[in-house]
Design a protein around this motif. Structure first.
Motif, PDB file in Angstrom:
ATOM      1  N   THR A   1       1.132  -1.176  -0.277  1.00  0.00           N
ATOM      2  CA  THR A   1       0.044  -0.192   0.093  1.00  0.00           C
ATOM      3  C   THR A   1       0.945   1.477   0.030  1.00  0.00           C
ATOM      4  OG1 THR A   1       0.098   0.565   2.053  1.00  0.00           O
ATOM      5  CG2 THR A   1      -1.501  -0.996   1.144  1.00  0.00           C
TER       6      THR A   1
ATOM      7  N   ALA B   1      -0.589   4.296  13.197  1.00  0.00           N
ATOM      8  CA  ALA B   1      -1.538   4.254  14.008  1.00  0.00           C
ATOM      9  C   ALA B   1      -2.304   2.928  13.054  1.00  0.00           C
ATOM     10  CB  ALA B   1      -2.472   5.653  14.278  1.00  0.00           C
TER      11      ALA B   1
ATOM     12  N   ASP C   1      -6.625   0.910  13.108  1.00  0.00           N
ATOM     13  CA  ASP C   1      -7.762   0.997  13.690  1.00  0.00           C
ATOM     14  C   ASP C   1      -8.160  -0.406  14.033  1.00  0.00           C
ATOM     15  OD1 ASP C   1     -10.829   1.756  14.330  1.00  0.00           O
ATOM     16  OD2 ASP C   1     -11.172   1.288  12.680  1.00  0.00           O
TER      17      ASP C   1
ATOM     18  N   ARG D   1      -4.266  -6.446  14.951  1.00  0.00           N
ATOM     19  CA  ARG D   1      -5.874  -5.978  14.852  1.00  0.00           C
ATOM     20  C   ARG D   1      -6.591  -7.924  15.731  1.00  0.00           C
ATOM     21  NH1 ARG D   1      -5.746  -3.307   9.204  1.00  0.00           N
ATOM     22  NH2 ARG D   1      -6.623  -1.573  10.111  1.00  0.00           N
TER      23      ARG D   1
ATOM     24  N   SER E   1      -0.718   8.845  10.608  1.00  0.00           N
ATOM     25  CA  SER E   1      -1.649   8.322  11.117  1.00  0.00           C
ATOM     26  C   SER E   1      -2.771   8.112  10.118  1.00  0.00           C
ATOM     27  CB  SER E   1      -2.702   9.042  11.900  1.00  0.00           C
ATOM     28  OG  SER E   1      -3.501   8.640  12.446  1.00  0.00           O
ATOM     29  N   SER E   2      -2.668   7.383   8.980  1.00  0.00           N
ATOM     30  CA  SER E   2      -3.271   6.843   7.554  1.00  0.00           C
ATOM     31  C   SER E   2      -4.717   6.842   7.966  1.00  0.00           C
ATOM     32  CB  SER E   2      -3.010   6.454   7.059  1.00  0.00           C
ATOM     33  OG  SER E   2      -3.538   6.075   5.465  1.00  0.00           O
TER      34      SER E   2
ATOM     35  N   SER F   1      -4.569  11.914   4.614  1.00  0.00           N
ATOM     36  CA  SER F   1      -5.566  11.898   3.952  1.00  0.00           C
ATOM     37  C   SER F   1      -5.787  11.321   2.098  1.00  0.00           C
ATOM     38  CB  SER F   1      -6.955  12.988   4.107  1.00  0.00           C
ATOM     39  OG  SER F   1      -6.798  13.930   5.056  1.00  0.00           O
TER      40      SER F   1
ATOM     41  N   ALA G   1      -5.789  10.265  -1.008  1.00  0.00           N
ATOM     42  CA  ALA G   1      -5.591  10.994  -2.167  1.00  0.00           C
ATOM     43  C   ALA G   1      -6.849  10.992  -3.197  1.00  0.00           C
ATOM     44  CB  ALA G   1      -4.151   9.554  -3.679  1.00  0.00           C
TER      45      ALA G   1
HETATM   46  N1  CAO Z   1      -4.987   7.585  -0.525  1.00  0.00           N
HETATM   47  C1  CAO Z   1      -6.370   6.798  -1.455  1.00  0.00           C
HETATM   48  N2  CAO Z   1      -6.258   5.022  -1.361  1.00  0.00           N
HETATM   49  C2  CAO Z   1      -5.264   4.745  -0.358  1.00  0.00           C
HETATM   50  C3  CAO Z   1      -4.319   5.913   0.435  1.00  0.00           C
HETATM   51  C4  CAO Z   1      -4.796   7.519   0.457  1.00  0.00           C
HETATM   52  N3  CAO Z   1      -3.266   7.701   1.022  1.00  0.00           N
HETATM   53  N4  CAO Z   1      -4.033   5.050   1.688  1.00  0.00           N
HETATM   54  C5  CAO Z   1      -4.406   3.919   1.260  1.00  0.00           C
HETATM   55  N5  CAO Z   1      -4.975   3.610   0.471  1.00  0.00           N
HETATM   56  C6  CAO Z   1      -6.182   2.828  -0.391  1.00  0.00           C
HETATM   57  C7  CAO Z   1      -4.350   1.135  -0.415  1.00  0.00           C
HETATM   58  O1  CAO Z   1      -3.749   1.415  -1.816  1.00  0.00           O
HETATM   59  C8  CAO Z   1      -5.798   0.181  -0.758  1.00  0.00           C
HETATM   60  O2  CAO Z   1      -6.261   0.204  -1.581  1.00  0.00           O
HETATM   61  P1  CAO Z   1      -5.381  -1.112  -2.655  1.00  0.00           P
HETATM   62  O3  CAO Z   1      -5.677  -2.545  -2.047  1.00  0.00           O
HETATM   63  O4  CAO Z   1      -6.320  -1.075  -4.164  1.00  0.00           O
HETATM   64  O5  CAO Z   1      -4.328  -0.506  -2.671  1.00  0.00           O
HETATM   65  C9  CAO Z   1      -6.927   0.505   0.648  1.00  0.00           C
HETATM   66  O6  CAO Z   1      -6.288   1.732   0.750  1.00  0.00           O
HETATM   67  C10 CAO Z   1      -6.890  -0.459   1.905  1.00  0.00           C
HETATM   68  O7  CAO Z   1      -5.816  -0.248   2.721  1.00  0.00           O
HETATM   69  P2  CAO Z   1      -5.008  -0.076   3.830  1.00  0.00           P
HETATM   70  O8  CAO Z   1      -5.612   0.780   4.762  1.00  0.00           O
HETATM   71  O9  CAO Z   1      -5.567  -1.745   4.066  1.00  0.00           O
HETATM   72  O10 CAO Z   1      -3.815  -0.195   3.831  1.00  0.00           O
HETATM   73  P3  CAO Z   1      -2.634   1.131   4.962  1.00  0.00           P
HETATM   74  O11 CAO Z   1      -1.118   0.493   4.777  1.00  0.00           O
HETATM   75  O12 CAO Z   1      -3.507   2.085   3.575  1.00  0.00           O
HETATM   76  O13 CAO Z   1      -3.241   1.185   6.024  1.00  0.00           O
HETATM   77  C11 CAO Z   1      -2.931   1.671   8.461  1.00  0.00           C
HETATM   78  C12 CAO Z   1      -2.942   0.330   7.426  1.00  0.00           C
HETATM   79  C13 CAO Z   1      -3.479   0.842   8.988  1.00  0.00           C
HETATM   80  C14 CAO Z   1      -3.066   2.724   8.937  1.00  0.00           C
HETATM   81  C15 CAO Z   1      -4.897   1.474   8.953  1.00  0.00           C
HETATM   82  O14 CAO Z   1      -6.157   0.458   7.746  1.00  0.00           O
HETATM   83  C16 CAO Z   1      -5.951   1.924   9.849  1.00  0.00           C
HETATM   84  O15 CAO Z   1      -6.013   1.334  10.868  1.00  0.00           O
HETATM   85  N6  CAO Z   1      -5.544   3.033   9.799  1.00  0.00           N
HETATM   86  C17 CAO Z   1      -6.343   3.785  11.185  1.00  0.00           C
HETATM   87  C18 CAO Z   1      -5.969   4.813  11.619  1.00  0.00           C
HETATM   88  C19 CAO Z   1      -6.106   6.040  12.445  1.00  0.00           C
HETATM   89  O16 CAO Z   1      -7.162   5.802  13.032  1.00  0.00           O
HETATM   90  N7  CAO Z   1      -5.643   7.070  12.716  1.00  0.00           N
HETATM   91  C20 CAO Z   1      -6.593   7.951  13.410  1.00  0.00           C
HETATM   92  C21 CAO Z   1      -6.024   8.362  14.715  1.00  0.00           C
HETATM   93  S1  CAO Z   1      -6.206   9.261  15.931  1.00  0.00           S
HETATM   94  O17 CAO Z   1      -7.956   8.626  15.622  1.00  0.00           O
END
Ligand code: CAO
Length: 243
Positions: free
Chosen positions: A71, A112, A114, A147, A164-165, A189, A191
């Motif tokens: 990713t 970060a 979830d 998880r 934090s994504s 955030s 893209a």
């Molecule tokens: N823009 C567009 N698409 C995106 C993206 C972005 N910035 N980031 C990820 N994606 C896409 C990925 O490429 C994937 O798509 P494909 O399968 O087509 O490639 C899809 O979204 C799912 O990604 P993912 O969530 O499984 O994986 P990740 O590596 O991007 O993220 C993690 C992992 C742990 C950061 C995320 O799952 C998560 O838990 N985020 C929440 C963090 C959070 O709660 N933050 C707030 C903290 S304060 O309250």
């Protein structure tokens, strides 16, 4: 701080009360503490990840062979490590006496995540020394462990910086709370393709909205400008990760 009054919501309609999990309570405590202690500022920018995304997609078949999902996250980890090396103030902590700054010579970055039990931040160690595949594999493994409720406390310690994504979920930007004792946190955030002026025409480019919150006791706006510009330049041209 004036106390919040207790409200009997049942007077207004049906309610259900659920006890917070241990992690939710800990997160609430830490967020409140960090919010009160840290004079934080958040700056925003967009990174042009058109080329990064083309490169990532070109690696899809190889990823499938290796059994690794790639990713944007490992690219963000690498770019953050490069920016932390370029601007060491971001890889520091305020000393306990409030009169010194501790600079770290290592580069451990928290993600970060979830999870069903709440927000957990597994830490990837020595990000600067690892390649994209290794980072992707390790990130996937620790996120899964988080998880599954199998992360050990040591796997959540020693972070220098946090990412934090919310990119997979959507949104145009947010103001993340600094994860003390770290001094900065990057919010990612979703893209989106946007028309970008190239000097002659509007060109469709894939733009990644980023927000960077920092502790103004340690970092000044100019430091943030330099760090952020560097980070964005690395994401916009991944060859810069080699420099
Ligand atoms: N823009 C567009 N698409 C995106 C993206 C972005 N910035 N980031 C990820 N994606 C896409 C990925 O490429 C994937 O798509 P494909 O399968 O087509 O490639 C899809 O979204 C799912 O990604 P993912 O969530 O499984 O994986 P990740 O590596 O991007 O993220 C993690 C992992 C742990 C950061 C995320 O799952 C998560 O838990 N985020 C929440 C963090 C959070 O709660 N933050 C707030 C903290 S304060 O309250």
């Amino acid at each position: 701080i004036p106390p919040m009054p207790a409200v009997d919501f049942s007077k207004f309609g049906e309610i259900e009360t659920k006890t917070m999990s241990k992690i939710q309570k800990l997160t609430a405590f830490n967020m409140h503490r960090n919010w009160l202690h840290i004079p934080a500022v958040t700056q925003f920018d967009d990174a042009d990840i058109t080329d990064l995304e083309a490169f990532r997609k070109s690696l899809k078949a190889e990823g499938e062979k290796r059994g690794i999902k790639l990713t944007p996250l490992p690219f963000l980890l690498k770019a953050a490590a490069a920016a932390l090396a370029a601007e060491p103030k971001f890889n520091s902590s305020l000393g306990a006496d409030g009169e010194s700054v501790v600079y770290k010579k290592y580069c451990h970055i928290g993600i970060a995540a979830d999870t069903p039990i709440g927000l957990l931040v597994p830490v990837i160690k020595d990000v600067d020394k690892k390649g994209l595949w290794e980072l992707a594999e390790e990130a996937n493994a620790v996120i899964k462990k988080a998880r599954d409720g199998k992360l050990s406390p040591s796997e959540m310690q020693g972070g220098c910086f946090t990412i934090s994504s919310l990119g997979a979920m959507g949104g145009k930007g947010f103001t993340p709370i600094v994860n003390a004792p770290e001094v900065a946190i990057l919010g990612v955030s979703k893209a989106e393709m946007k028309p970008v002026w190239n000097g002659k025409d509007f060109e469709p480019r894939n733009m990644l909205p980023l927000s960077l919150s920092y502790d103004h006791r340690v970092i000044n706006g100019a430091d943030c400008g330099r760090f952020f510009t560097y980070l964005v330049s690395v994401l916009s041209d991944v060859r810069r990760m080699l420099l």
